[in-house]
Write a protein that holds these residues in place. Structure first.
Motif, PDB file in Angstrom:
ATOM      1  N   THR A  95       0.840  -1.196   0.000  1.00 56.76           N
ATOM      2  CA  THR A  95       0.000   0.000   0.000  1.00 56.76           C
ATOM      3  C   THR A  95       0.876   1.247   0.000  1.00 56.76           C
ATOM      4  O   THR A  95       0.993   1.953   1.002  1.00 56.76           O
ATOM      5  N   PRO A  96       1.502   1.528  -1.163  1.00 57.20           N
ATOM      6  CA  PRO A  96       2.368   2.710  -1.249  1.00 57.20           C
ATOM      7  C   PRO A  96       1.548   3.977  -1.492  1.00 57.20           C
ATOM      8  O   PRO A  96       0.336   3.925  -1.604  1.00 57.20           O
ATOM      9  N   LEU A  97       2.269   5.098  -1.543  1.00 56.84           N
ATOM     10  CA  LEU A  97       1.599   6.365  -1.834  1.00 56.84           C
ATOM     11  C   LEU A  97       1.595   6.616  -3.330  1.00 56.84           C
ATOM     12  O   LEU A  97       2.573   6.389  -4.028  1.00 56.84           O
ATOM     13  N   TRP A  98       0.456   7.101  -3.801  1.00 59.23           N
ATOM     14  CA  TRP A  98       0.324   7.534  -5.196  1.00 59.23           C
ATOM     15  C   TRP A  98       0.405   9.049  -5.200  1.00 59.23           C
ATOM     16  O   TRP A  98      -0.142   9.721  -4.322  1.00 59.23           O
ATOM     17  N   ARG A  99       1.117   9.548  -6.200  1.00 59.85           N
ATOM     18  CA  ARG A  99       1.224  11.000  -6.318  1.00 59.85           C
ATOM     19  C   ARG A  99       0.833  11.337  -7.741  1.00 59.85           C
ATOM     20  O   ARG A  99       1.464  10.897  -8.700  1.00 59.85           O
ATOM     21  N   ASP A 100      -0.258  12.115  -7.864  1.00 58.12           N
ATOM     22  CA  ASP A 100      -0.747  12.360  -9.227  1.00 58.12           C
ATOM     23  C   ASP A 100      -0.014  13.529  -9.859  1.00 58.12           C
ATOM     24  O   ASP A 100       0.835  14.160  -9.230  1.00 58.12           O
ATOM     25  N   GLY A 102      -0.821  16.392 -10.385  1.00 60.03           N
ATOM     26  CA  GLY A 102      -1.004  17.672  -9.700  1.00 60.03           C
ATOM     27  C   GLY A 102      -0.327  17.712  -8.346  1.00 60.03           C
ATOM     28  O   GLY A 102      -0.454  18.685  -7.608  1.00 60.03           O
ATOM     29  N   GLY A 103       0.371  16.635  -7.990  1.00 55.76           N
ATOM     30  CA  GLY A 103       1.094  16.618  -6.728  1.00 55.76           C
ATOM     31  C   GLY A 103       0.285  16.119  -5.543  1.00 55.76           C
ATOM     32  O   GLY A 103       0.768  16.089  -4.420  1.00 55.76           O
ATOM     33  N   ASN A 104      -0.991  15.721  -5.764  1.00 53.94           N
ATOM     34  CA  ASN A 104      -1.801  15.191  -4.656  1.00 53.94           C
ATOM     35  C   ASN A 104      -1.400  13.755  -4.362  1.00 53.94           C
ATOM     36  O   ASN A 104      -1.142  12.976  -5.276  1.00 53.94           O
ATOM     37  N   ILE A 105      -1.382  13.431  -3.073  1.00 54.63           N
ATOM     38  CA  ILE A 105      -1.007  12.065  -2.727  1.00 54.63           C
ATOM     39  C   ILE A 105      -2.195  11.302  -2.148  1.00 54.63           C
ATOM     40  O   ILE A 105      -3.124  11.890  -1.600  1.00 54.63           O
ATOM     41  N   MET A 106      -2.150  10.017  -2.336  1.00 52.41           N
ATOM     42  CA  MET A 106      -3.150   9.142  -1.705  1.00 52.41           C
ATOM     43  C   MET A 106      -2.611   7.715  -1.647  1.00 52.41           C
ATOM     44  O   MET A 106      -1.687   7.367  -2.375  1.00 52.41           O
ATOM     45  N   SER A 107      -3.193   6.943  -0.764  1.00 46.87           N
ATOM     46  CA  SER A 107      -2.785   5.545  -0.656  1.00 46.87           C
ATOM     47  C   SER A 107      -3.439   4.727  -1.756  1.00 46.87           C
ATOM     48  O   SER A 107      -4.595   4.966  -2.106  1.00 46.87           O
ATOM     49  N   VAL A 108      -2.692   3.798  -2.308  1.00 48.79           N
ATOM     50  CA  VAL A 108      -3.285   2.857  -3.260  1.00 48.79           C
ATOM     51  C   VAL A 108      -2.924   1.441  -2.836  1.00 48.79           C
ATOM     52  O   VAL A 108      -2.025   1.230  -2.021  1.00 48.79           O
ATOM     53  N   ASP A 145     -11.671   4.288 -10.978  1.00 51.13           N
ATOM     54  CA  ASP A 145     -10.701   4.986 -10.129  1.00 51.13           C
ATOM     55  C   ASP A 145      -9.917   6.052 -10.890  1.00 51.13           C
ATOM     56  O   ASP A 145      -9.107   6.765 -10.298  1.00 51.13           O
ATOM     57  N   LEU A 146     -10.160   6.151 -12.210  1.00 48.27           N
ATOM     58  CA  LEU A 146      -9.402   7.114 -13.029  1.00 48.27           C
ATOM     59  C   LEU A 146      -9.478   8.510 -12.419  1.00 48.27           C
ATOM     60  O   LEU A 146      -8.468   9.197 -12.252  1.00 48.27           O
ATOM     61  N   HIS A 147     -10.687   8.898 -12.067  1.00 47.17           N
ATOM     62  CA  HIS A 147     -10.901  10.243 -11.545  1.00 47.17           C
ATOM     63  C   HIS A 147     -10.138  10.442 -10.226  1.00 47.17           C
ATOM     64  O   HIS A 147      -9.448  11.442 -10.043  1.00 47.17           O
ATOM     65  N   THR A 148     -10.266   9.437  -9.340  1.00 48.66           N
ATOM     66  CA  THR A 148      -9.597   9.517  -8.040  1.00 48.66           C
ATOM     67  C   THR A 148      -8.086   9.668  -8.214  1.00 48.66           C
ATOM     68  O   THR A 148      -7.437  10.395  -7.461  1.00 48.66           O
ATOM     69  N   LEU A 149      -7.544   8.967  -9.189  1.00 47.62           N
ATOM     70  CA  LEU A 149      -6.095   8.982  -9.381  1.00 47.62           C
ATOM     71  C   LEU A 149      -5.656  10.147 -10.267  1.00 47.62           C
ATOM     72  O   LEU A 149      -4.478  10.301 -10.557  1.00 47.62           O
ATOM     73  N   ASN A 150      -6.635  10.940 -10.686  1.00 40.70           N
ATOM     74  CA  ASN A 150      -6.353  12.067 -11.578  1.00 40.70           C
ATOM     75  C   ASN A 150      -5.670  11.610 -12.867  1.00 40.70           C
ATOM     76  O   ASN A 150      -4.677  12.171 -13.306  1.00 40.70           O
ATOM     77  N   LEU A 151      -6.213  10.571 -13.451  1.00 44.49           N
ATOM     78  CA  LEU A 151      -5.734  10.080 -14.742  1.00 44.49           C
ATOM     79  C   LEU A 151      -6.883  10.200 -15.733  1.00 44.49           C
ATOM     80  O   LEU A 151      -8.056  10.151 -15.335  1.00 44.49           O
ATOM     81  N   GLN A 152      -6.551  10.386 -17.012  1.00 42.35           N
ATOM     82  CA  GLN A 152      -7.619  10.457 -18.000  1.00 42.35           C
ATOM     83  C   GLN A 152      -7.638   9.229 -18.905  1.00 42.35           C
ATOM     84  O   GLN A 152      -8.679   8.657 -19.172  1.00 42.35           O
ATOM     85  N   THR A 154      -5.027   5.996 -21.069  1.00 41.54           N
ATOM     86  CA  THR A 154      -3.771   5.257 -21.099  1.00 41.54           C
ATOM     87  C   THR A 154      -2.688   6.177 -21.646  1.00 41.54           C
ATOM     88  O   THR A 154      -2.949   7.015 -22.510  1.00 41.54           O
ATOM     89  N   GLY A 155      -1.478   6.000 -21.099  1.00 43.28           N
ATOM     90  CA  GLY A 155      -0.377   6.883 -21.472  1.00 43.28           C
ATOM     91  C   GLY A 155      -0.133   7.947 -20.411  1.00 43.28           C
ATOM     92  O   GLY A 155       0.969   8.466 -20.287  1.00 43.28           O
ATOM     93  N   ASP A 156      -1.172   8.265 -19.604  1.00 41.91           N
ATOM     94  CA  ASP A 156      -0.997   9.242 -18.534  1.00 41.91           C
ATOM     95  C   ASP A 156      -0.058   8.679 -17.470  1.00 41.91           C
ATOM     96  O   ASP A 156       0.036   7.476 -17.288  1.00 41.91           O
ATOM     97  N   VAL A 157       0.593   9.585 -16.768  1.00 40.67           N
ATOM     98  CA  VAL A 157       1.618   9.150 -15.824  1.00 40.67           C
ATOM     99  C   VAL A 157       1.372   9.743 -14.438  1.00 40.67           C
ATOM    100  O   VAL A 157       0.935  10.875 -14.314  1.00 40.67           O
ATOM    101  N   GLY A 158       1.615   8.930 -13.429  1.00 38.05           N
ATOM    102  CA  GLY A 158       1.637   9.408 -12.046  1.00 38.05           C
ATOM    103  C   GLY A 158       2.913   8.882 -11.411  1.00 38.05           C
ATOM    104  O   GLY A 158       3.818   8.432 -12.115  1.00 38.05           O
ATOM    105  N   GLU A 159       2.948   8.942 -10.096  1.00 43.06           N
ATOM    106  CA  GLU A 159       4.140   8.424  -9.426  1.00 43.06           C
ATOM    107  C   GLU A 159       3.726   7.510  -8.297  1.00 43.06           C
ATOM    108  O   GLU A 159       2.731   7.768  -7.604  1.00 43.06           O
ATOM    109  N   ILE A 160       4.504   6.447  -8.127  1.00 41.61           N
ATOM    110  CA  ILE A 160       4.318   5.617  -6.942  1.00 41.61           C
ATOM    111  C   ILE A 160       5.651   5.579  -6.220  1.00 41.61           C
ATOM    112  O   ILE A 160       6.679   5.235  -6.827  1.00 41.61           O
ATOM    113  N   ALA A 161       5.650   5.979  -4.982  1.00 41.21           N
ATOM    114  CA  ALA A 161       6.873   6.036  -4.190  1.00 41.21           C
ATOM    115  C   ALA A 161       7.977   6.729  -4.986  1.00 41.21           C
ATOM    116  O   ALA A 161       9.106   6.236  -5.080  1.00 41.21           O
TER     117      ALA A 161
END
Ligand SMILES: Nc1ncnc2c1ncn2[C@@H]1O[C@H](COP(=O)(O)OP(=O)(O)O)[C@@H](O)[C@H]1O
Ligand SMILES: [Mg+2]
Lengths: 425, 256
Positions: A95-100, A102-108, A145-152, A154-161
């Motif tokens: 259960t790492p942190l997701w960082r979208d 926009g810089g928002n973090i949440m647990s995934v 969960d796309l909206h929650t993760l701030n993704l639109q 495929t190809g979009d990128v976020g960060e995990i840890a």
């Protein structure tokens, strides 16, 4: 009896509609609450159902699917040695942190599995494919969960840890109302995300000749052994290619497929004997353990049951009231029936028939409504309201019971009617 | 079905007895209605009201028997008791030779279904049901169902001259028509007794008379015994016998 019940039912349309509203309230509440309970129970084990394993091996400290200590990957190869094991694959749960973006973090909830393997496949991949996960730092998430993760897309990128995570596919129905979003990735990427251990450091300085403050985020490895990436000034280093898992790496579960006609209970004991500090569970036991945990932990059964009970009580009150008032306004007719020699059962029959019509005419539209609502929530909210045929039948039985039971006051009223009423002008 | 004339002849030879002591009464088996020492006391709270003070009455089979008297004299109370709808405080009632005052509630209900047709002052039709359905309900209670009930209902409505109003609801019928539906309903299943409480009170005198003539005709044709409560002196001429009640006692009997 020539349709007295039906005609009395429709004679006062507003009264009839109030009764139906009450019944519909009760039916819908009971159906939806049961549906949420069943849906919740089902979704708490969606991930287990995504596996085709016969046996799950975990640390002996495992509490439920999402709460356990890791086991060394070396135990995977040990498992493969056990006679009776046809195939074994690792599964990582973190259960790492997701960082979208926009810089928002949440647990995934991060699930690492072998995309080339056979024992774990996320259900309902609607876009992209599992093969794409063989690329480093790629992920698949559920479309709700796309909206929650701030993704639109495929190809979009976020960060995990602090490592990149590129979306390469979507699933449908891998969503739980109690858990954080599920993120599927390969074992290697999951291992890398889990071990990156990067810490971030925000450094702000007043700029000379300007009013602004300049901030730099620096990333550093907390592990002092890894010398290559400790440069404190480096900003976002290109991520290292995830390495293959080796003996000291940690995984969470070992999925096992037994040889055909192998006795699973025996095999479980053999595996437990071969691997210290582990427990083995059949798929069904794993589901049971996890469902029981969530049901007890959340008390959801009690809460939803309470809601359903309120629905039934409101239904009983309204139906009792309506039947009573309907019978009261026809007392003279019931008296006439009695005078003409109708037995008590004939009179109960008229009232019960009316109650039954109310039950059927309240149940049918409510069930349509609930099925519609369930389809809508699952499509738009990703919340599963599971209305099984058993639920539908049981709720119908309950509705009939509720309506017929509610006729008790009306029947009391008719029994006590003064028979001489028939001669009153 | 016994022809009405035989009953009338029988009646002519045995005078009805009122107010006589029970020892002088003939065997109740030969009578349609026998009532011995019926008393009725209504109590509400501490108040007691004696509505009937010892009624002796016999009604011959096949007779049309009128019960007359001023308002509040106890006519309806007596009829309710004679019909087995109200249990008297004291006394016995025999209908068609059976003592109804000792029957269980359910047996009495069956007895009423099989033997008594009712006609009420307020018609007491089921407002949601058509004329035909109103008659059908009575047949249903008597154990006649389905197509047979539908056919008999239609036939009975034709007998009261309402064959073409079978599908009408009570609210679309005139008062006289409603009471004719009620007569058809009372005659369904060929009861031996008809009990009618002020059947013309809600009708104007001309219509009332027509309804009573019809009832008399059908009752005689079918051999029914009719006990009719009325206030209406113009009905006296259709009756075989008239008794008067006042203050809970039968006073005199006359056939003028
Ligand atoms: N259920 C009852 N409780 C108390 N008194 C009653 C009841 N029914 C009738 N009575 C009284 O008994 C008397 C006779 O009533 P009833 O038989 O209806 O008279 P009638 O039909 O001749 O007008 C009346 O004074 C009436 O008030
Ligand atoms: Mg009266």
């Amino acid at each position: 009896m020539a349709s007295i019940a039906r005609k009395n039912l429709f004679e006062d349309i507003p009264r009839f509609l109030v009764a139906q509203a009450g019944i519909m309230f009760a039916v819908s509440l009971v159906t939806i609450q049961t549906g949420i309970f069943d849906g919740f129970t089902r979704t708490s084990t969606t991930l287990i159902n995504s596996s085709q394993a016969d046996i799950w091996v975990s640390s002996d400290t495992m509490v439920h699917l999402g709460l356990t200590l890791p086991i060394p990957v070396s135990q995977l190869s040990q498992t493969q040695q056990v006679a009776g094991v046809e195939r074994a694959e690792g599964l990582i749960f973190k259960t790492p942190l997701w960082r979208d973006s926009g810089g928002n973090i949440m647990s995934v909830v991060l699930i690492g599995f072998d995309p080339q393997g056979q024992l774990f496949t996320p259900t309902n991949i609607t876009q992209g494919s599992m093969k794409a996960l063989s690329e480093p730092y790629t992920i698949i998430v559920d479309q709700t969960d796309l909206h929650t993760l701030n993704l639109q897309q495929t190809g979009d990128v976020g960060e995990i840890a602090s490592l990149p995570a590129r979306l390469v596919g979507l699933t449908k129905g891998n969503h739980s109302i109690i858990a954080n979003p599920f993120v599927f990735t390969s074992l290697e990427s999951a291992n890398a995300y889990g071990n990156s251990g990067l810490t971030s450091n925000l450094d702000c300085k007043l700029q000379k000749g300007s009013d602004g403050i300049k901030c730099t985020t620096t990333y550093s490895k907390s592990a002092p052994t890894d010398i290559t990436t400790t440069a404190p000034t480096s900003v976002k280093p290109a991520p290292p290619v995830p390495k293959h898992l080796t003996g000291n790496d940690l995984i969470t579960y070992i999925l096992v497929r037994a040889k055909p006609s192998e006795d699973l209970q025996t095999l479980k004991h053999q595996i437990e004997a071969a691997l210290p500090s582990t427990r083995a569970y059949t798929q069904a036991e794993m589901i049971e353990k996890t469902q029981t945990y969530w049901q007890q932990r959340t008390g959801i059964g009690f809460i939803l049951g309470l809601g359903a009970a309120v629905g039934v009580i409101v239904g009983i009150v309204i139906v009792s009231q309506i039947l009573y008032s309907s019978v009261s306004s026809h007392l003279k007719e019931f008296g006439t029936l009695k005078a003409m020699g109708a037995s008590d059962w004939v009179i109960y029959g008229v009232i019960w028939e009316q109650a039954l019509w109310m039950a059927v005419l309240g149940y049918l539209p409510s069930m349509v409504l609930c099925l519609g609502l369930a389809a809508w929530t699952s499509a738009t909210q990703g919340i599963l309201i599971l209305i099984t045929p058993t639920t539908a039948i049981a709720v119908f039985g309950l509705t009939v019971l509720m309506c017929v039971g509610s006729s008790i006051f009306a029947i009391q009223r008719v029994i006590r009617v003064d028979p001489a009423i028939v001669f009153k002008a | 079905m016994t022809p009405a004339k035989i009953n009338c002849a029988e009646k002519a030879t045995i005078p009805s007895q009122v107010g006589s002591s029970s020892t002088k009464l003939v065997n109740p088996k030969t009578k349609a209605i026998t009532c011995r020492g019926v008393k009725m006391v209504f109590t509400s709270g501490v108040e007691r009201f004696q509505a009937l003070k010892g009624i002796y009455l016999e009604v011959q089979k096949g007779d049309i028997h009128l019960l007359m008297g001023p308002s509040g004299s106890g006519k309806t109370t007596l009829m309710s008791i004679l019909a087995g709808i109200l249990t008297p405080t004291a006394g016995r009632v025999y209908l068609l030779g059976e003592e109804i005052t000792s029957m269980s509630r359910s047996k009495l209900a069956r007895f009423r279904a099989q033997n008594i047709g009712f006609i009420f002052q307020g018609f007491n039709l089921f407002p949601a049901l058509t004329a035909a359905e109103n008659v059908e309900v009575a047949l249903n209670i008597k154990g006649i169902w389905g197509r047979s009930a539908r056919k008999q209902a239609q036939l009975l409505l034709e007998q009261v001259g309402l064959g073409d109003k079978a599908m009408s609801l009570p609210r679309d019928l005139s008062g006289g028509e409603k009471q004719r539906v009620a007569i058809a309903r009372a005659l369904s299943g060929n009861p031996k007794l008809i009990m009618a409480d002020e059947p013309t009170a809600a009708l104007d005198s001309q219509k009332g008379h027509a309804v009573i003539e019809l009832l008399r005709f059908l009752a005689k044709e079918k051999g029914c015994t009719v006990l009719m409560v009325t206030h209406d002196p113009r009905i006296k001429d259709v009756a075989d016998r008239v008794v008067y009640i006042e203050d809970g006692l039968l006073h005199l009997e006359s056939k003028e």
